[in-house]
Design a protein around this motif. Structure first.
Motif, PDB file in Angstrom:
ATOM      1  N   THR A 102       5.825  41.438   6.057  1.00  0.00           N
ATOM      2  CA  THR A 102       5.335  41.457   4.678  1.00  0.00           C
ATOM      3  C   THR A 102       6.499  41.112   3.749  1.00  0.00           C
ATOM      4  OG1 THR A 102       5.738  43.788   4.099  1.00  0.00           O
ATOM      5  CG2 THR A 102       3.679  43.288   5.264  1.00  0.00           C
ATOM      6  N   TYR A 103       6.154  40.447   2.659  1.00  0.00           N
ATOM      7  CA  TYR A 103       7.201  39.899   1.781  1.00  0.00           C
ATOM      8  C   TYR A 103       6.627  39.689   0.391  1.00  0.00           C
ATOM      9  CZ  TYR A 103       4.780  35.453   2.051  1.00  0.00           C
ATOM     10  OH  TYR A 103       3.835  34.473   1.925  1.00  0.00           O
ATOM     11  N   SER A 104       7.510  39.600  -0.581  1.00  0.00           N
ATOM     12  CA  SER A 104       7.061  39.368  -1.960  1.00  0.00           C
ATOM     13  C   SER A 104       7.353  37.947  -2.437  1.00  0.00           C
ATOM     14  CB  SER A 104       7.732  40.369  -2.904  1.00  0.00           C
ATOM     15  OG  SER A 104       7.456  41.688  -2.486  1.00  0.00           O
ATOM     16  N   GLY A 105       8.267  37.291  -1.809  1.00  0.00           N
ATOM     17  CA  GLY A 105       8.530  35.874  -2.077  1.00  0.00           C
ATOM     18  C   GLY A 105       8.835  35.496  -3.512  1.00  0.00           C
ATOM     19  N   PRO A 106       9.563  36.339  -4.285  1.00  0.00           N
ATOM     20  CA  PRO A 106       9.714  36.019  -5.711  1.00  0.00           C
ATOM     21  C   PRO A 106      10.489  34.726  -5.984  1.00  0.00           C
ATOM     22  CG  PRO A 106      11.164  37.851  -5.091  1.00  0.00           C
ATOM     23  CD  PRO A 106      10.277  37.573  -3.922  1.00  0.00           C
ATOM     24  N   HIS A 107      11.385  34.374  -5.072  1.00  0.00           N
ATOM     25  CA  HIS A 107      12.234  33.208  -5.359  1.00  0.00           C
ATOM     26  C   HIS A 107      11.748  31.940  -4.667  1.00  0.00           C
ATOM     27  CE1 HIS A 107      14.784  36.821  -5.999  1.00  0.00           C
ATOM     28  NE2 HIS A 107      14.904  36.213  -7.158  1.00  0.00           N
ATOM     29  N   THR A 108      11.540  32.028  -3.352  1.00  0.00           N
ATOM     30  CA  THR A 108      11.180  30.788  -2.634  1.00  0.00           C
ATOM     31  C   THR A 108       9.901  30.935  -1.819  1.00  0.00           C
ATOM     32  OG1 THR A 108      12.568  31.384  -0.738  1.00  0.00           O
ATOM     33  CG2 THR A 108      13.628  30.108  -2.488  1.00  0.00           C
ATOM     34  N   GLY A 109       9.133  32.007  -2.093  1.00  0.00           N
ATOM     35  CA  GLY A 109       7.845  32.158  -1.417  1.00  0.00           C
ATOM     36  C   GLY A 109       7.981  32.503   0.058  1.00  0.00           C
ATOM     37  N   ILE A 110       7.139  31.906   0.868  1.00  0.00           N
ATOM     38  CA  ILE A 110       7.063  32.289   2.291  1.00  0.00           C
ATOM     39  C   ILE A 110       8.367  32.011   3.045  1.00  0.00           C
ATOM     40  CG2 ILE A 110       6.069  30.120   3.130  1.00  0.00           C
ATOM     41  CD1 ILE A 110       4.246  31.965   4.941  1.00  0.00           C
ATOM     42  N   ASP A 111       9.201  31.132   2.507  1.00  0.00           N
ATOM     43  CA  ASP A 111      10.486  30.861   3.184  1.00  0.00           C
ATOM     44  C   ASP A 111      11.374  32.110   3.230  1.00  0.00           C
ATOM     45  OD1 ASP A 111       9.734  28.336   3.732  1.00  0.00           O
ATOM     46  OD2 ASP A 111      10.953  27.378   2.185  1.00  0.00           O
ATOM     47  N   GLU A 112      11.057  33.114   2.409  1.00  0.00           N
ATOM     48  CA  GLU A 112      11.824  34.369   2.456  1.00  0.00           C
ATOM     49  C   GLU A 112      11.357  35.270   3.606  1.00  0.00           C
ATOM     50  OE1 GLU A 112      12.706  36.167  -1.405  1.00  0.00           O
ATOM     51  OE2 GLU A 112      11.669  34.480  -2.324  1.00  0.00           O
ATOM     52  N   ALA A 113      10.215  34.912   4.191  1.00  0.00           N
ATOM     53  CA  ALA A 113       9.661  35.732   5.282  1.00  0.00           C
ATOM     54  C   ALA A 113       9.823  35.068   6.645  1.00  0.00           C
ATOM     55  CB  ALA A 113       8.179  35.981   5.018  1.00  0.00           C
ATOM     56  N   ILE A 114       9.827  33.749   6.657  1.00  0.00           N
ATOM     57  CA  ILE A 114       9.843  33.036   7.945  1.00  0.00           C
ATOM     58  C   ILE A 114      11.064  33.409   8.810  1.00  0.00           C
ATOM     59  CG2 ILE A 114      10.040  30.725   8.983  1.00  0.00           C
ATOM     60  CD1 ILE A 114       7.922  29.834   6.892  1.00  0.00           C
ATOM     61  N   PRO A 115      12.282  33.541   8.227  1.00  0.00           N
ATOM     62  CA  PRO A 115      13.410  33.938   9.087  1.00  0.00           C
ATOM     63  C   PRO A 115      13.189  35.299   9.749  1.00  0.00           C
ATOM     64  CG  PRO A 115      14.196  33.162   6.953  1.00  0.00           C
ATOM     65  CD  PRO A 115      12.694  33.275   6.851  1.00  0.00           C
ATOM     66  N   VAL A 116      12.435  36.173   9.078  1.00  0.00           N
ATOM     67  CA  VAL A 116      12.148  37.499   9.636  1.00  0.00           C
ATOM     68  C   VAL A 116      11.228  37.358  10.860  1.00  0.00           C
ATOM     69  CG1 VAL A 116      11.173  39.779   9.155  1.00  0.00           C
ATOM     70  CG2 VAL A 116      12.380  38.522   7.344  1.00  0.00           C
ATOM     71  N   GLY A 117      10.149  36.610  10.675  1.00  0.00           N
ATOM     72  CA  GLY A 117       9.217  36.391  11.793  1.00  0.00           C
ATOM     73  C   GLY A 117       9.917  35.719  12.965  1.00  0.00           C
ATOM     74  N   LYS A 118      10.766  34.750  12.637  1.00  0.00           N
ATOM     75  CA  LYS A 118      11.482  34.034  13.714  1.00  0.00           C
ATOM     76  C   LYS A 118      12.438  34.985  14.436  1.00  0.00           C
ATOM     77  CE  LYS A 118       9.650  30.021  13.060  1.00  0.00           C
ATOM     78  NZ  LYS A 118       8.542  29.677  13.960  1.00  0.00           N
ATOM     79  N   TYR A 119      13.130  35.839  13.680  1.00  0.00           N
ATOM     80  CA  TYR A 119      14.061  36.778  14.318  1.00  0.00           C
ATOM     81  C   TYR A 119      13.301  37.719  15.258  1.00  0.00           C
ATOM     82  CZ  TYR A 119      17.548  40.153  15.439  1.00  0.00           C
ATOM     83  OH  TYR A 119      18.389  40.941  16.165  1.00  0.00           O
ATOM     84  N   LEU A 120      12.232  38.306  14.741  1.00  0.00           N
ATOM     85  CA  LEU A 120      11.462  39.257  15.564  1.00  0.00           C
ATOM     86  C   LEU A 120      10.904  38.556  16.804  1.00  0.00           C
ATOM     87  CD1 LEU A 120       9.539  41.132  12.703  1.00  0.00           C
ATOM     88  CD2 LEU A 120      11.680  41.836  13.835  1.00  0.00           C
ATOM     89  N   GLY A 121      10.445  37.327  16.607  1.00  0.00           N
ATOM     90  CA  GLY A 121       9.916  36.547  17.730  1.00  0.00           C
ATOM     91  C   GLY A 121      11.001  36.242  18.753  1.00  0.00           C
ATOM     92  N   GLU A 134       2.553  34.383  14.553  1.00  0.00           N
ATOM     93  CA  GLU A 134       3.415  35.002  13.524  1.00  0.00           C
ATOM     94  C   GLU A 134       2.539  35.181  12.287  1.00  0.00           C
ATOM     95  OE1 GLU A 134       6.493  32.105  12.736  1.00  0.00           O
ATOM     96  OE2 GLU A 134       7.051  32.016  14.846  1.00  0.00           O
ATOM     97  N   TRP A 135       2.518  36.386  11.735  1.00  0.00           N
ATOM     98  CA  TRP A 135       1.663  36.648  10.573  1.00  0.00           C
ATOM     99  C   TRP A 135       2.522  37.033   9.379  1.00  0.00           C
ATOM    100  CZ3 TRP A 135      -1.146  40.278  14.387  1.00  0.00           C
ATOM    101  CH2 TRP A 135      -1.884  39.498  15.285  1.00  0.00           C
ATOM    102  N   TYR A 136       2.342  36.328   8.284  1.00  0.00           N
ATOM    103  CA  TYR A 136       3.099  36.574   7.063  1.00  0.00           C
ATOM    104  C   TYR A 136       2.127  37.068   5.996  1.00  0.00           C
ATOM    105  CZ  TYR A 136       6.588  34.107   9.673  1.00  0.00           C
ATOM    106  OH  TYR A 136       7.488  33.761  10.658  1.00  0.00           O
ATOM    107  N   VAL A 137       2.396  38.257   5.475  1.00  0.00           N
ATOM    108  CA  VAL A 137       1.446  38.905   4.572  1.00  0.00           C
ATOM    109  C   VAL A 137       2.157  39.228   3.258  1.00  0.00           C
ATOM    110  CG1 VAL A 137      -0.144  40.851   4.317  1.00  0.00           C
ATOM    111  CG2 VAL A 137       0.389  39.984   6.609  1.00  0.00           C
ATOM    112  N   ILE A 138       1.578  38.792   2.151  1.00  0.00           N
ATOM    113  CA  ILE A 138       2.187  39.063   0.846  1.00  0.00           C
ATOM    114  C   ILE A 138       2.065  40.549   0.522  1.00  0.00           C
ATOM    115  CG2 ILE A 138       1.996  38.595  -1.639  1.00  0.00           C
ATOM    116  CD1 ILE A 138       1.021  35.752  -0.834  1.00  0.00           C
ATOM    117  N   GLY A 139       3.161  41.126   0.033  1.00  0.00           N
ATOM    118  CA  GLY A 139       3.161  42.542  -0.334  1.00  0.00           C
ATOM    119  C   GLY A 139       3.828  42.743  -1.687  1.00  0.00           C
ATOM    120  N   GLU A 140       3.153  43.506  -2.532  1.00  0.00           N
ATOM    121  CA  GLU A 140       3.739  43.853  -3.841  1.00  0.00           C
ATOM    122  C   GLU A 140       5.106  44.505  -3.650  1.00  0.00           C
ATOM    123  OE1 GLU A 140       1.114  46.293  -6.169  1.00  0.00           O
ATOM    124  OE2 GLU A 140       2.674  46.829  -7.602  1.00  0.00           O
ATOM    125  N   MET A 141       6.057  44.178  -4.523  1.00  0.00           N
ATOM    126  CA  MET A 141       7.370  44.807  -4.426  1.00  0.00           C
ATOM    127  C   MET A 141       7.360  46.098  -5.231  1.00  0.00           C
ATOM    128  SD  MET A 141      11.248  43.414  -4.872  1.00  0.00           S
ATOM    129  CE  MET A 141      11.017  41.759  -4.350  1.00  0.00           C
TER     130      MET A 141
END
Ligand SMILES: Cc1cc2nc3c(=O)[nH]c(=O)nc-3n(C[C@H](O)[C@H](O)[C@H](O)COP(=O)(O)O)c2cc1C
Length: 179
Positions: A102-121, A134-141
């Motif tokens: 889950t991510y809020s993506g305030p600066h660059t959107g989903i690109d702020e989450a993809i490294p996380v999914g890739k690391y966990l994977g 890999e599931w990326y879900v928007i979450g309020e900060m």
């Protein structure tokens, strides 16, 4: 025999926990036997004991949060010392996984989450899991930063993850179980 599934998550403000709970419920509805744990609890458990692993964290500075990284790195060292991290990372038959972030993506959107999914994977692939999604879900900060939930790259993200986000995750679980 009933398949053993692990849902393992790290969450500071509850968003990732909501996704993890949704995954747990969807797995139980599909007759899997589910173990539900925070990342830290895996210090005394073995990912390799499960047929299915669902591993998720939020994005903190576009990486998994430091405490989660610490646990996963220590687990990887242990697996490595035990000879479980093999050259070419061959798939273990019948060991499958999906990762979520889950991510809020305030600066660059989903690109702020993809490294996380890739690391966990990568963590799971290094010990032989076949990572099928890999599931990326928007979450309020939940932080007191002006306009962070309304004026970032993803627009108004108040109330996320919402019912629609969680229904999508439930459907994703059903899809991967058929893989
Ligand atoms: C310390 C901190 C750093 C964060 N850094 C990022 C970031 O770099 N990119 C991003 O998209 N979201 C970032 N977020 C937002 C979280 O990823 C997002 O709100 C997530 O859904 C929180 O999950 P949780 O409620 O399970 O802790 C950050 C949040 C915190 C508290």
């Amino acid at each position: 025999m009933e398949k053993e599934a692990l849902v393992c998550y790290w969450s500071r403000t509850g968003n990732t926990e909501q996704v993890a709970e949704t995954i747990k419920e969807a797995l139980e509805e599909n007759d899997l036997n589910v173990t539900y744990k925070e990342v830290k609890e895996m210090e005394d458990d073995d990912f390799l004991d499960y047929d299915w692993v669902f591993l998720g964290t939020p994005s903190h500075h576009f990486l998994p949060p430091k405490p989660a990284l610490k646990t996963l790195q220590s687990k990887l060292n242990t697996y490595s010392n035990e000879g479980e991290v093999k050259l070419c990372a061959p798939d273990r038959p019948d060991k499958k996984a999906a990762v979520f972030c889950t991510y809020s993506g305030p600066h660059t959107g989903i690109d702020e989450a993809i490294p996380v999914g890739k690391y966990l994977g990568q963590f799971l692939e290094h010990i032989g899991f076949n990572v099928v999604d890999e599931w990326y879900v928007i979450g309020e900060m939940h932080m007191n930063i002006p306009n962070i939930n309304t004026e970032g790259r993803l627009g108004n993200i108040k109330g996320r993850p919402n019912e629609e986000d969680l229904t999508r995750i439930k459907n994703n679980v059903e899809d991967v179980l058929e893989k």
